[in-house]
Every structure is written in C-alpha cells, then in structure tokens.
Design an enzyme around this catalytic site. Structure first.
Site, PDB file in Angstrom:
ATOM      1  N   LEU A 199       0.844  -1.190   0.000  1.00 32.07           N
ATOM      2  CA  LEU A 199       0.000   0.000   0.000  1.00 32.07           C
ATOM      3  C   LEU A 199       0.884   1.245   0.000  1.00 32.07           C
ATOM      4  CD1 LEU A 199      -2.659  -1.160   2.661  1.00 32.07           C
ATOM      5  CD2 LEU A 199      -2.958  -1.070   0.177  1.00 32.07           C
ATOM      6  N   GLU A 209      -8.891   2.614   8.961  1.00 30.67           N
ATOM      7  CA  GLU A 209      -9.322   2.302   7.594  1.00 30.67           C
ATOM      8  C   GLU A 209      -9.204   0.796   7.372  1.00 30.67           C
ATOM      9  OE1 GLU A 209     -10.429   1.895   3.876  1.00 30.67           O
ATOM     10  OE2 GLU A 209      -8.375   1.310   4.327  1.00 30.67           O
TER      11      GLU A 209
HETATM   12  N1  FOL Z   1      -9.654  -1.765   0.800  1.00 33.77           N
HETATM   13  C1  FOL Z   1      -9.557  -0.798   1.729  1.00 33.77           C
HETATM   14  N2  FOL Z   1     -10.619  -0.031   1.973  1.00 33.77           N
HETATM   15  N3  FOL Z   1      -8.430  -0.596   2.408  1.00 33.77           N
HETATM   16  C2  FOL Z   1      -7.336  -1.373   2.205  1.00 33.77           C
HETATM   17  O1  FOL Z   1      -6.299  -1.163   2.855  1.00 33.77           O
HETATM   18  C3  FOL Z   1      -7.388  -2.414   1.243  1.00 33.77           C
HETATM   19  N4  FOL Z   1      -6.316  -3.240   1.018  1.00 33.77           N
HETATM   20  C4  FOL Z   1      -6.452  -4.205   0.122  1.00 33.77           C
HETATM   21  C5  FOL Z   1      -7.646  -4.364  -0.572  1.00 33.77           C
HETATM   22  N5  FOL Z   1      -8.686  -3.561  -0.365  1.00 33.77           N
HETATM   23  C6  FOL Z   1      -8.578  -2.592   0.557  1.00 33.77           C
HETATM   24  C7  FOL Z   1      -5.319  -5.139  -0.144  1.00 33.77           C
HETATM   25  N6  FOL Z   1      -4.272  -5.110   0.832  1.00 33.77           N
HETATM   26  C8  FOL Z   1      -4.623  -6.646   4.701  1.00 33.77           C
HETATM   27  C9  FOL Z   1      -3.412  -6.126   4.252  1.00 33.77           C
HETATM   28  C10 FOL Z   1      -3.320  -5.622   2.966  1.00 33.77           C
HETATM   29  C11 FOL Z   1      -4.419  -5.642   2.124  1.00 33.77           C
HETATM   30  C12 FOL Z   1      -5.612  -6.150   2.573  1.00 33.77           C
HETATM   31  C13 FOL Z   1      -5.720  -6.649   3.863  1.00 33.77           C
HETATM   32  C14 FOL Z   1      -4.727  -7.170   6.088  1.00 33.77           C
HETATM   33  O2  FOL Z   1      -3.748  -7.483   6.732  1.00 33.77           O
HETATM   34  N7  FOL Z   1      -5.959  -7.276   6.609  1.00 33.77           N
HETATM   35  C15 FOL Z   1      -6.305  -7.764   7.943  1.00 33.77           C
HETATM   36  C16 FOL Z   1      -6.350  -6.608   8.916  1.00 33.77           C
HETATM   37  C17 FOL Z   1      -5.378  -6.763   9.983  1.00 33.77           C
HETATM   38  C18 FOL Z   1      -5.369  -5.521  10.892  1.00 33.77           C
HETATM   39  O3  FOL Z   1      -6.297  -5.401  11.729  1.00 33.77           O
HETATM   40  O4  FOL Z   1      -4.480  -4.687  10.726  1.00 33.77           O
HETATM   41  C19 FOL Z   1      -7.720  -8.338   7.879  1.00 33.77           C
HETATM   42  O5  FOL Z   1      -8.015  -9.160   8.771  1.00 33.77           O
HETATM   43  O6  FOL Z   1      -8.489  -7.952   7.003  1.00 33.77           O
END
Ligand code: FOL
Length: 216
Positions: free
Chosen positions: A24, A32
């Site tokens: 990102l 977010e």
């Molecule tokens: N959409 C939005 N609104 N924000 C984003 O950051 C996003 N990112 C992606 C796709 N759509 C998005 C792709 N990249 C995670 C990391 C990168 C990613 C998507 C998800 C991730 O680690 N998600 C965890 C959250 C962990 C936390 O609480 O920090 C999850 O459980 O979804």
C-alpha cells in the site's frame, strides 16, 4: 447458486493510486484497515455461520498481506494465479479455509468455484485487488458495487484502480456502465454498519468512505 454479485473493495487516492512497490502507498491507516476487515467479514442478514463471506484476490495482493494476517481470518480466501490452471476440488473437498486459501487460475474460475458450492456457505463476495484483478472484475456484469475509500492526500503510486470514479464526470471506463455514488444511508444499509460520515483523519491522512454502484 446464482452468479454471485461482486463488490470491489479499494482504498485509492484522487488519482486512483492504490499501490507502490507491491504494497500500500501509505502506512498507519489502522481504522481504515479495521473498516476493511469488518465490512468484508460481516455476513449479510440472510446468512449465518458457518457461512462466510469470500475475498477474491490476485497472487501479488496475497503476497502483500503480512503473513500473520494470511489467510484473512473469518473469510474464504480465494487467490488467483496463472500457475493454477487446474480448477480446484469442489467445496467440501480437501480445502481447509481456516488454514489456507483456495487457489484458482482466473477470476472466472473463482466465480465458478463459488457457484458450484452451496449457496448456504457463502455470504457476500468481495474482490480485494490488485489492479489486474480489479480490471478483470470490472469486465463482468456481476461487478455491481465499489466500496471506495477515497484518500485525499497525494501519495506516490505505481499501481492504479482501473476505473475513474469522480463526482463530476460520472462516465466510468473499465468495462463500461455508469457508476453513481450512493448515499451514506445506502452505504450503512449495505454494509450493516454505521459508517463514519465525512472526512476522516488518521496519521495526517484524510479519507472518506464511499459506495458506488453500477447502474445499467
Ligand atoms: N480496501 C480498503 N478499503 N483498504 C485497504 O487497505 C485495502 N487493502 C487491500 C484491498 N482492499 C482494501 C489489499 N491489501 C490486509 C493487508 C493488505 C491488504 C488487505 C488486507 C490485512 O492485513 N488485513 C487484515 C487486517 C489486519 C489488521 O487489523 O491490521 C484483515 O483481517 O483484514
């Protein structure tokens, strides 16, 4: 199961920048990211556990997720890579969605995989990137909605969301169709949340939660 509706989830700058160097463009948008996690997990009102929502992503996006968060928990993770030309075994087969991801060779295979499973097992279906997968999704009629987090600050980006969603010129590219911004009330109703309204600020970055829908 009917062809599932696809909802694209993305955070993008005003120039639709979504990524830099395989990750990102920004850091520290924790609320977010929490919104992303909540919205992609929350089942629609007509479903209940053990049903799960599905998140479809490309292999590069999978690689970009910190290993400790992979697979994204509480969601069926489907990863697209060209090296997976073989269709996956049917649902109920040897795929343990708690510990791994289903791997398929194309977005069409991902959709076919969900269609072949029982409707009772899948809630909402999200496409979470990256650019190549968003582009393929926008070519499909099933892509009905974009949950856009509009990031107001400028960040250097080398990857872009392949659809213009601007409040003034409403004709989008990316597979045709007209895209309209829905109200905060409609965003709340669709997500099942009370989504914070207006400009949010976190880590000196401003952004806004929006929902856009394709009207035919
Ligand atoms: N959409 C939005 N609104 N924000 C984003 O950051 C996003 N990112 C992606 C796709 N759509 C998005 C792709 N990249 C995670 C990391 C990168 C990613 C998507 C998800 C991730 O680690 N998600 C965890 C959250 C962990 C936390 O609480 O920090 C999850 O459980 O979804």
């Amino acid at each position: 199961m009917l062809p599932p509706e696809l909802t694209l989830v993305v955070a993008a700058t005003r120039t639709m920048g979504i990524g830099l160097n395989g990750t990102l463009p920004w850091t520290g948008l924790r609320k977010e990211m929490a919104y992303f996690a909540r919205v992609t997990k929350r089942l629609p009102s007509n479903a209940q556990p053990p049903a799960m929502n599905a998140v479809i992503m490309g292999r590069k996006t999978w690689d970009s997720i910190p290993p400790k968060f992979r697979p994204l928990k509480g969601r069926l993770n489907i990863v697209i890579s060209r090296s997976h030309a073989e269709p996956p075994p049917p649902r109920g087969g040897d795929v343990d969605a708690e510990t791994e991801a289903v791997r398929v060779g194309s977005l069409e295979q991902a959709v076919a995989y969900l269609k072949a499973g029982s409707a009772a097992r899948t809630g909402k279906v999200f496409v979470i990137g990256g650019a190549q997968i968003y582009r393929a999704a926008l070519e499909l009629k099933e892509a009905k909605r974009v949950l856009l987090t509009r990031v107001m600050n400028d960040f250097e980006c080398d990857t872009f969301f392949p659809l213009e969603l601007s409040e003034t010129e409403m004709e989008g590219g990316g597979g045709g169709g007209r895209w309209v911004k829905r109200s905060k009330k409609e965003l709340d109703a669709w997500t099942g949340e009370t989504v914070p309204e207006g400009i949010q600020e976190e880590n000196e970055t401003q952004y806004e939660f929006q929902m856009w829908e394709r009207v035919d």
